[in-house]
Enzyme design. Structure first.
Site, PDB file in Angstrom:
ATOM      1  N   CYS A 102      26.840  11.388   5.271  1.00  0.00           N
ATOM      2  CA  CYS A 102      27.975  10.927   4.450  1.00  0.00           C
ATOM      3  C   CYS A 102      27.609   9.559   3.882  1.00  0.00           C
ATOM      4  O   CYS A 102      26.426   9.189   3.847  1.00  0.00           O
ATOM      5  CB  CYS A 102      29.284  10.901   5.253  1.00  0.00           C
ATOM      6  SG  CYS A 102      29.290   9.773   6.657  1.00  0.00           S
TER       7      CYS A 102
ATOM      8  N   ASN B 287      28.154   6.767   7.398  1.00  0.00           N
ATOM      9  CA  ASN B 287      27.720   7.242   8.727  1.00  0.00           C
ATOM     10  C   ASN B 287      28.574   6.653   9.847  1.00  0.00           C
ATOM     11  O   ASN B 287      28.095   6.419  10.953  1.00  0.00           O
ATOM     12  CB  ASN B 287      26.223   6.973   8.974  1.00  0.00           C
ATOM     13  CG  ASN B 287      25.628   7.702  10.180  1.00  0.00           C
ATOM     14  OD1 ASN B 287      24.704   7.212  10.809  1.00  0.00           O
ATOM     15  ND2 ASN B 287      26.145   8.837  10.533  1.00  0.00           N
TER      16      ASN B 287
ATOM     17  N   CYS C 175      32.361   7.654   9.706  1.00  0.00           N
ATOM     18  CA  CYS C 175      33.576   8.480   9.782  1.00  0.00           C
ATOM     19  C   CYS C 175      33.265   9.981   9.827  1.00  0.00           C
ATOM     20  O   CYS C 175      33.468  10.636  10.851  1.00  0.00           O
ATOM     21  CB  CYS C 175      34.505   8.200   8.608  1.00  0.00           C
ATOM     22  SG  CYS C 175      35.112   6.511   8.557  1.00  0.00           S
ATOM     23  N   ARG C 176      32.763  10.535   8.709  1.00  0.00           N
ATOM     24  CA  ARG C 176      32.631  11.992   8.620  1.00  0.00           C
ATOM     25  C   ARG C 176      31.382  12.552   9.297  1.00  0.00           C
ATOM     26  O   ARG C 176      31.468  13.503  10.088  1.00  0.00           O
ATOM     27  CB  ARG C 176      32.642  12.418   7.135  1.00  0.00           C
ATOM     28  CG  ARG C 176      33.980  12.202   6.479  1.00  0.00           C
ATOM     29  CD  ARG C 176      33.877  12.285   4.967  1.00  0.00           C
ATOM     30  NE  ARG C 176      33.083  11.190   4.416  1.00  0.00           N
ATOM     31  CZ  ARG C 176      32.755  11.053   3.128  1.00  0.00           C
ATOM     32  NH1 ARG C 176      33.130  11.975   2.268  1.00  0.00           N
ATOM     33  NH2 ARG C 176      32.057  10.018   2.722  1.00  0.00           N
ATOM     34  N   SER C 177      30.203  11.999   8.960  1.00  0.00           N
ATOM     35  CA  SER C 177      28.979  12.620   9.505  1.00  0.00           C
ATOM     36  C   SER C 177      28.843  12.473  11.028  1.00  0.00           C
ATOM     37  O   SER C 177      28.296  13.384  11.667  1.00  0.00           O
ATOM     38  CB  SER C 177      27.719  12.152   8.764  1.00  0.00           C
ATOM     39  OG  SER C 177      27.547  10.763   8.841  1.00  0.00           O
TER      40      SER C 177
ATOM     41  N   ASP D 124      36.731  11.348   2.030  1.00  0.00           N
ATOM     42  CA  ASP D 124      36.423  10.160   2.820  1.00  0.00           C
ATOM     43  C   ASP D 124      37.724   9.612   3.413  1.00  0.00           C
ATOM     44  O   ASP D 124      38.619   9.216   2.665  1.00  0.00           O
ATOM     45  CB  ASP D 124      35.780   9.126   1.883  1.00  0.00           C
ATOM     46  CG  ASP D 124      35.262   7.925   2.648  1.00  0.00           C
ATOM     47  OD1 ASP D 124      35.662   7.736   3.813  1.00  0.00           O
ATOM     48  OD2 ASP D 124      34.470   7.178   2.074  1.00  0.00           O
TER      49      ASP D 124
END
Ligand code: 4NP
Length: 155
Positions: A9, A12, A14-16, A123
């Site tokens: 993401c 690196n 929050c999402r990934s 995001d």
């Protein structure tokens, strides 16, 4: 050699990190290695965002020990699959790839669930806790499919 999957993401944090933790929880560790990285460098060495750690914990997944890193060109050789969270990540990561083979490893993660629709994992950084729950649910759903595909293909 394990099959290696990289989740990418922007930050690196929050999402990934969630994508890494959730997919890793669905695959045997001796055969698969899941990692994550950001296209940006702001959060290198940082733990995931507290809100990602909390939502993962709620579902029994510990991502608190992860440390942020930035994607690097050698990742295209190192990893077998590179999943990106949104269309902007896709453009940035494909831009870094040096060969058609490297480019072909890059996939927009929700296209496994909604083929060819190019849907983003939004995001959640500037939003509410609900955004993190939403991201968790999307990633949980698509990683069920990804884990099934990987287990079929590589067992
Ligand atoms: P992520 O969210 O890409 O899901 O980790 C973000 C976190 C931080 C920033 C951007 C996105 N930032 O600009 O610091």
């Amino acid at each position: 050699m394990p099959i290696k999957i990289l989740m990418v993401c922007l930050g690196n944090i929050c999402r990934s990190p969630l994508a890494e933790g959730i997919l890793a929880s669905k695959l045997p560790e001796d055969k698969f290695l899941v990692d994550s990285a950001g296209t940006g460098s702001w959060h290198v060495g940082h733990c995931p965002d507290k809100r990602s750690i909390e939502v993962a914990k709620k579902y029994g997944i510990n991502i608190g020990a992860q440390k942020g890193r930035q994607i690097k060109v050698s990742d295209f050789d190192e990893f077998d699959y590179i999943y990106v969270m949104d269309n902007s990540n896709f453009r940035d990561v494909v831009h870094l790839a040096k060969t058609p083979e490297h480019k072909s490893k890059v996939r927009l993660i929700l296209n496994d669930l909604f083929p060819d629709e190019n849907v983003d994992v939004p995001d959640p950084y500037y939003g509410s806790a609900n955004g993190f729950e939403n991201v968790y649910q999307m990633l949980d759903e698509v990683t069920d499919l990804i884990a099934d595909q990987l287990l079929k293909k590589h067992s």
